[in-house]
Design an enzyme around this catalytic site. Structure first.
Site, mmCIF file in Angstrom:
data_model
loop_
_atom_site.group_PDB
_atom_site.id
_atom_site.type_symbol
_atom_site.label_atom_id
_atom_site.label_comp_id
_atom_site.label_asym_id
_atom_site.label_seq_id
_atom_site.Cartn_x
_atom_site.Cartn_y
_atom_site.Cartn_z
ATOM 1 C CB SER A 192 6.149 4.189 -2.164
ATOM 2 O OG SER A 192 5.615 3.270 -3.097
ATOM 3 C CG HIS A 198 4.125 0.255 -0.097
ATOM 4 N ND1 HIS A 198 2.824 0.243 -0.539
ATOM 5 C CD2 HIS A 198 4.784 1.131 -0.908
ATOM 6 C CE1 HIS A 198 2.702 1.056 -1.567
ATOM 7 N NE2 HIS A 198 3.876 1.614 -1.817
#
Length: 289
Positions: A41, A271
């Site tokens: 990711s 993230h």
């Protein structure tokens, strides 16, 4: 990093592109003939607009660092098979993703004529980052100025990281076998926590666990660097050092990494933002040139 359960929110919120968007139009002055991006990711870019459909559960953005690199390098053929939740096993095995999707084994995208491969992997092996982000925030209240998460894991994270190196070396060997002429670049992870100071409203770890989190990332990146050295034909690109001052606590739009809050229009929790992807792309591009 594992975020697959969170991707269900993106169905109604993300702007989507069909699979045909995965391949760039051949450039008349291409500097890279064929580029393949592999990874998890931190490569795919969940929730960063615009999200692709192939499959949606991978959280693959058209603004992730491979896409930025492909445009900068005028790649004649660009294939991005990175996928949220991937670990080293998903380079050779299919990966089930939300919405009944499947991401095929990522190494299947490699060809004999591939001449650039980037790989960002390792943080999901043994559930390392998922364990940190799911456990540490809940322990802060028990000892806000201490290091309760470090005490909780008692060296288990470091031991797990020690086992990642051989896995990554095996992946690198498989890449060379499939694409023997390719330049292979192993991309490290950017920093999440600052080197000093705290921001519990954004990064809700106990104060003493900030230094420990940095140590975990440094150890993981060192393990990846050692794997590249052992391979002998792979370049490691450090993004931890260049991301100093761009951690989740950075203010004024300087952050490359999102904090604890999900934002289905910008980035998944813990993230990279779009700015972080651009920053990583710049670091990798300088290394390539």
């Amino acid at each position: 990093m594992r975020i697959t359960r969170l991707l269900t929110a993106v169905v109604s919120a993300a702007i989507l592109l069909p699979a045909s968007a995965a391949v760039a139009s051949p450039a008349s002055a291409a500097t890279v003939g064929s580029y393949v991006a592999l990874g998890d990711s931190y490569t795919s870019g969940p929730f960063i607009p615009t999200q692709r459909l192939d499959p949606l559960g991978c959280g693959r953005s058209t603004a992730n660092y491979p896409s930025v690199l492909a445009a900068a390098l005028h790649a004649g053929r660009f294939t991005d098979v990175s996928c949220a939740g991937a670990d080293t096993t998903n380079l050779t095995r299919p990966q089930g993703v939300p919405f009944n999707g499947t991401n095929p084994p990522q190494l299947g995208a490699l060809r004999i004529d591939t001449d650039l491969v980037t790989l960002g992997i390792g943080g999901n092996d043994y559930g390392i980052f998922g364990s940190l982000t799911s456990t540490c925030p809940g322990l802060r209240a028990s000892d806000p100025t201490g290091n309760p998460c470090e005490e909780h894991f008692k060296g288990a994270i470091g031991s797990a990281i020690d086992n990642i190196g051989p896995r990554v070396e095996a992946v690198l060997a498989a890449i060379h076998e499939r694409s023997p002429k390719a330049r292979v670049v192993l991309v490290g992870y950017p920093r999440i926590a600052p080197d000093r100071g705290y921001c519990p409203d954004v990064l809700p770890f106990a104060d003493g666990d900030y230094a420990w989190l940095n140590g975990v990332e440094e150890k993981l990146n060192a393990t990846l660097s050692d794997a590249a050295d052992a391979d002998g034909a792979t370049e490691f690109v450090d993004t931890f050092g260049p991301s100093r001052g761009h951690d989740a606590c950075a203010r004024g739009g300087a952050a490359w990494i999102n904090g604890k809050d999900q934002n289905v229009f910008e980035a998944a929790a813990y993230h990279p933002f779009k700015a972080g992807m651009a920053g990583v792309a710049g670091v990798v591009l300088r290394a390539l040139r």
